[in-house]
Scaffold this active site. Structure first.
Site, PDB file in Angstrom:
ATOM      1  N   LYS A 287       0.817  -1.225   0.000  1.00  6.52           N
ATOM      2  CA  LYS A 287       0.000   0.000   0.000  1.00  6.52           C
ATOM      3  C   LYS A 287       0.850   1.274   0.000  1.00  6.52           C
ATOM      4  CE  LYS A 287      -4.152  -2.051   1.931  1.00  6.52           C
ATOM      5  NZ  LYS A 287      -5.160  -2.067   2.973  1.00  6.52           N
ATOM      6  N   ASN A 308      -4.833   1.974  -1.742  1.00  4.33           N
ATOM      7  CA  ASN A 308      -5.286   0.589  -1.968  1.00  4.33           C
ATOM      8  C   ASN A 308      -5.981   0.411  -3.311  1.00  4.33           C
ATOM      9  OD1 ASN A 308      -7.847   1.712  -1.558  1.00  4.33           O
ATOM     10  ND2 ASN A 308      -8.597  -0.143  -0.567  1.00  4.33           N
ATOM     11  N   ALA A 348      -1.822  -0.412  14.864  1.00  5.05           N
ATOM     12  CA  ALA A 348      -1.229   0.819  14.318  1.00  5.05           C
ATOM     13  C   ALA A 348      -0.574   0.534  12.963  1.00  5.05           C
ATOM     14  CB  ALA A 348      -0.216   1.376  15.308  1.00  5.05           C
ATOM     15  N   ASN A 370      -1.340  -0.633  20.650  1.00  9.62           N
ATOM     16  CA  ASN A 370      -0.735  -1.557  19.689  1.00  9.62           C
ATOM     17  C   ASN A 370       0.304  -2.417  20.382  1.00  9.62           C
ATOM     18  OD1 ASN A 370      -0.355  -2.471  16.957  1.00  9.62           O
ATOM     19  ND2 ASN A 370       1.618  -1.415  16.959  1.00  9.62           N
TER      20      ASN A 370
HETATM   21  P1  NAP Z   1      -0.408  -4.385   8.812  1.00  6.41           P
HETATM   22  O1  NAP Z   1      -0.086  -3.056   8.232  1.00  6.41           O
HETATM   23  O2  NAP Z   1       0.555  -5.502   8.632  1.00  6.41           O
HETATM   24  O3  NAP Z   1      -0.636  -4.156  10.386  1.00  6.41           O
HETATM   25  C1  NAP Z   1      -0.818  -5.246  11.250  1.00  6.41           C
HETATM   26  C2  NAP Z   1      -1.242  -4.771  12.631  1.00  6.41           C
HETATM   27  O4  NAP Z   1      -1.549  -5.946  13.387  1.00  6.41           O
HETATM   28  C3  NAP Z   1      -0.139  -4.034  13.393  1.00  6.41           C
HETATM   29  O5  NAP Z   1      -0.724  -3.122  14.288  1.00  6.41           O
HETATM   30  C4  NAP Z   1       0.526  -5.180  14.166  1.00  6.41           C
HETATM   31  O6  NAP Z   1       1.179  -4.765  15.342  1.00  6.41           O
HETATM   32  C5  NAP Z   1      -0.685  -5.989  14.547  1.00  6.41           C
HETATM   33  N1  NAP Z   1      -0.336  -7.387  14.818  1.00  6.41           N
HETATM   34  C6  NAP Z   1       0.065  -8.312  13.923  1.00  6.41           C
HETATM   35  N2  NAP Z   1       0.269  -9.501  14.547  1.00  6.41           N
HETATM   36  C7  NAP Z   1      -0.002  -9.291  15.860  1.00  6.41           C
HETATM   37  C8  NAP Z   1       0.012 -10.122  17.014  1.00  6.41           C
HETATM   38  N3  NAP Z   1       0.356 -11.417  16.933  1.00  6.41           N
HETATM   39  N4  NAP Z   1      -0.351  -9.592  18.206  1.00  6.41           N
HETATM   40  C9  NAP Z   1      -0.713  -8.295  18.291  1.00  6.41           C
HETATM   41  N5  NAP Z   1      -0.745  -7.445  17.234  1.00  6.41           N
HETATM   42  C10 NAP Z   1      -0.399  -7.942  16.045  1.00  6.41           C
HETATM   43  O7  NAP Z   1      -1.801  -4.935   8.276  1.00  6.41           O
HETATM   44  P2  NAP Z   1      -3.080  -4.063   7.861  1.00  6.41           P
HETATM   45  O8  NAP Z   1      -3.071  -3.740   6.419  1.00  6.41           O
HETATM   46  O9  NAP Z   1      -3.195  -2.931   8.827  1.00  6.41           O
HETATM   47  O10 NAP Z   1      -4.253  -5.125   8.063  1.00  6.41           O
HETATM   48  C11 NAP Z   1      -4.653  -5.501   9.355  1.00  6.41           C
HETATM   49  C12 NAP Z   1      -5.934  -6.335   9.294  1.00  6.41           C
HETATM   50  O11 NAP Z   1      -7.003  -5.541   8.811  1.00  6.41           O
HETATM   51  C13 NAP Z   1      -5.845  -7.553   8.394  1.00  6.41           C
HETATM   52  O12 NAP Z   1      -6.445  -8.634   9.046  1.00  6.41           O
HETATM   53  C14 NAP Z   1      -6.629  -7.140   7.178  1.00  6.41           C
HETATM   54  O13 NAP Z   1      -7.221  -8.244   6.516  1.00  6.41           O
HETATM   55  C15 NAP Z   1      -7.697  -6.261   7.801  1.00  6.41           C
HETATM   56  N6  NAP Z   1      -8.248  -5.319   6.831  1.00  6.41           N
HETATM   57  C16 NAP Z   1      -9.582  -5.403   6.585  1.00  6.41           C
HETATM   58  C17 NAP Z   1     -10.153  -4.540   5.677  1.00  6.41           C
HETATM   59  C18 NAP Z   1     -11.628  -4.638   5.407  1.00  6.41           C
HETATM   60  O14 NAP Z   1     -12.079  -4.131   4.372  1.00  6.41           O
HETATM   61  N7  NAP Z   1     -12.398  -5.230   6.303  1.00  6.41           N
HETATM   62  C19 NAP Z   1      -9.384  -3.564   5.023  1.00  6.41           C
HETATM   63  C20 NAP Z   1      -8.011  -3.484   5.313  1.00  6.41           C
HETATM   64  C21 NAP Z   1      -7.467  -4.371   6.228  1.00  6.41           C
HETATM   65  P3  NAP Z   1       2.750  -4.405  15.340  1.00  6.41           P
HETATM   66  O15 NAP Z   1       2.838  -2.962  14.928  1.00  6.41           O
HETATM   67  O16 NAP Z   1       3.159  -4.667  16.739  1.00  6.41           O
HETATM   68  O17 NAP Z   1       3.414  -5.330  14.358  1.00  6.41           O
END
Ligand code: NAP
Length: 485
Positions: A287, A308, A348, A370
């Site tokens: 992204k 996106n 975050a 976070n």
């Molecule tokens: P990302 O940029 O990789 O961010 C991941 C986030 O999850 C970070 O805050 C990370 O914390 C945290 N995290 C990951 N593993 C963890 C764990 N084991 N314990 C605690 N925190 C953890 O991913 P993203 O793009 O933000 O996406 C996040 C989620 O949102 C995904 O599941 C995605 O499918 C969903 N999403 C849904 C939509 C929708 O339309 N519904 C749209 C976009 C995204 P750290 O900073 O500590 O690594």
């Protein structure tokens, strides 16, 4: 042509699979090497007479990804017996050596597909080898393994490099290769293989006949078809093709939306220019990676620093962020009426950035928690929010009602398949008055949502955002509203 590879353990089950999927396919490949026990020679010989579609006879040895483990002499003797059947094609590997089998095959009117497989990469002499095979009057087939997006893109050069070969089969295996299977007509391939759900795949990366025929309409794709897609890494879990393709079909738009596993955004943009991709969705981890390639960016992309959705305008690529609007859609009225003034955002990462900016733009005060505090602090500083430690969640949930959040948004990947069942905010106890919004959409009912719903909270599901942002992307791609019903 769409070809169903039959990999069942006996002829009866292969026939059942054929009957089940025959309306979706044009050809079948009978994988004799996947039959268990002694090969039922007579049944195999009769098999083509029981199918209305042309049948390819294949007996693949272990080295080429098959299960035939006896020696080459046995394979040769077996194939000599089986070619008495009314097969339309026989697949013989490039290294089998030229022998009397070919003479018998040709006498029986069976066309030879001369194949080679590379499970380690895309060979440098790919097109040269295919030319050499075609000079023998046989159909060259190469199944190779792209290890990067650039490798995958090279397979599409087959359309130009092999244009003088009328019939050829050229496919990429594995996740990188999936676009070569769906867009097989654009590589100039005669056919593309698929395998029935629940059966062993004939080769890595084969998708099901339903997906090939009904979702992607792979056999109708031509140079006139507008190509859209989604890039990410990993990508095969994406739900987006199941939103966009049915929309194109309902509006009778000649377009297809394909998942692209992408390691290098640069390689993807080069490929897009070459094959004329009209627009694409972007997911983790690209992204931000796409930003340097965009000539026009919308205000929310500028603010969030993440994009996106990318569309081709006349000359430039334009980036927008439909996550931002998709997130707002189910709660817009609550924000406009002041029903939501305080929010707690868990996470975050990339999605959290869109969420926090959207809430801040509506004047909401936001607390961010976070796993990595540093990321929460950075996002808080940029957006004028506050960051808290995870241990403070328990304290917030004990505050009196004026100080508790009106909205809790879960934006981490915790609770998402394959790690369903986990709760990223166990320390927080819901009062029942909060609106709880979990961005995770697979599964629909996460552990956090389950807990919130038992406490009596109003729930917003991740699929609502996914759907809303998808419809907006559809409009951005096509200029048309997504069809209802
Ligand atoms: P990302 O940029 O990789 O961010 C991941 C986030 O999850 C970070 O805050 C990370 O914390 C945290 N995290 C990951 N593993 C963890 C764990 N084991 N314990 C605690 N925190 C953890 O991913 P993203 O793009 O933000 O996406 C996040 C989620 O949102 C995904 O599941 C995605 O499918 C969903 N999403 C849904 C939509 C929708 O339309 N519904 C749209 C976009 C995204 P750290 O900073 O500590 O690594």
């Amino acid at each position: 042509m769409i070809c169903l590879t039959l990999t069942e353990k006996d002829i009866e089950n292969n026939l059942l699979q054929y009957q089940k999927y025959k309306k979706l396919i044009d050809v079948v490949e009978l994988r004799v090497d996947m039959l268990e026990g002694a090969i039922p020679v007579d049944s195999v010989i009769r098999f083509p007479e029981l199918c209305e579609k042309p049948v390819i006879l294949t007996c693949r040895k272990v080295k080429d990804g098959g299960k035939f483990s006896q020696g080459e002499r046995s394979r040769f003797n077996l194939l000599r017996k089986l070619i008495k059947g009314k097969f339309s094609y026989i697949d013989i590997e490039e290294d089998m050596g030229r022998n009397e089998l070919e003479i018998c095959v040709k006498q029986n009117g069976i066309a030879i597909i001369r194949s080679f497989h590379d499970f380690y990469g895309v060979p440098g002499d790919l097109f040269k080898r295919m030319h050499k095979i075609s000079q023998q009057g046989e159909i060259p087939k190469a199944a190779v393994t792209p290890k990067s997006f650039a490798d995958m893109a090279r397979i599409f050069e087959g359309e130009k490099e092999l244009r003088d070969i009328d019939k050829k089969i050229l496919l990429g295996m594995g996740d990188y290769g999936v676009p070569t299977r769906i867009l097989y007509k654009l590589t100039g391939s005669l056919l593309s293989f698929c395998s029935a759900p629940g059966s062993s795949q004939g080769a890595p990366g084969q998708i099901t006949p339903e997906l090939m025929k009904n979702l992607y309409k792979a056999d109708t794709i031509s140079n006139e078809t507008a190509i859209y897609g989604i890039i990410g890494n990993p990508i095969m879990h994406t739900a987006s093709p199941a939103i966009h393709n049915p929309g194109f079909h309902k509006l009778e738009i000649n377009a297809v939306y394909v998942p692209f596993l992408v390691d290098s955004v640069r390689s993807f943009f080069l490929f897009s220019e070459k094959i004329g991709i009209k627009g694409f969705s972007v997911t983790v981890p690209h992204k931000q990676n796409v930003l340097p390639y965009l000539g026009i960016i919308s205000n929310e992309v500028k603010q969030i620093g993440s994009c996106n959705t990318v569309v081709k305008t006349k000359k430039l690529w334009k980036g927008i962020n439909t996550d931002y609007y998709g997130f707002l859609h189910p709660i817009q009225e609550d924000l406009e009426t002041g029903n939501i003034k305080k929010a707690l955002v868990i996470g975050a990462g990339g999605a959290a950035r869109s969420v926090v900016w959207a809430l801040r733009n509506y004047g909401c005060s936001v607390l961010i928690v976070n796993r990595t505090l540093d990321s929460a602090v950075k996002l808080a500083v940029k957006t004028g929010s506050s960051a808290i430690e995870k241990s403070e969640l328990a304290v917030i949930s004990m505050e009196d009602s004026q100080n508790r959040p009106d909205l809790v948004v879960q934006t981490t990947s915790v609770g998402m398949e394959p790690n369903a069942g986990k709760d990223p905010a166990e320390e927080y106890t819901f009062s029942g008055d909060e609106i709880v919004y979990d961005l995770v959409y697979k599964p629909r009912m996460t552990r956090l949502i389950n807990r919130a719903s038992q406490a009596g909270c109003r729930i917003v599901y991740g699929y609502e955002m996914l759907y809303a942002q998808g419809l907006l992307q559809f409009k951005t791609f096509t200029g048309k509203e997504y069809p209802q019903g």
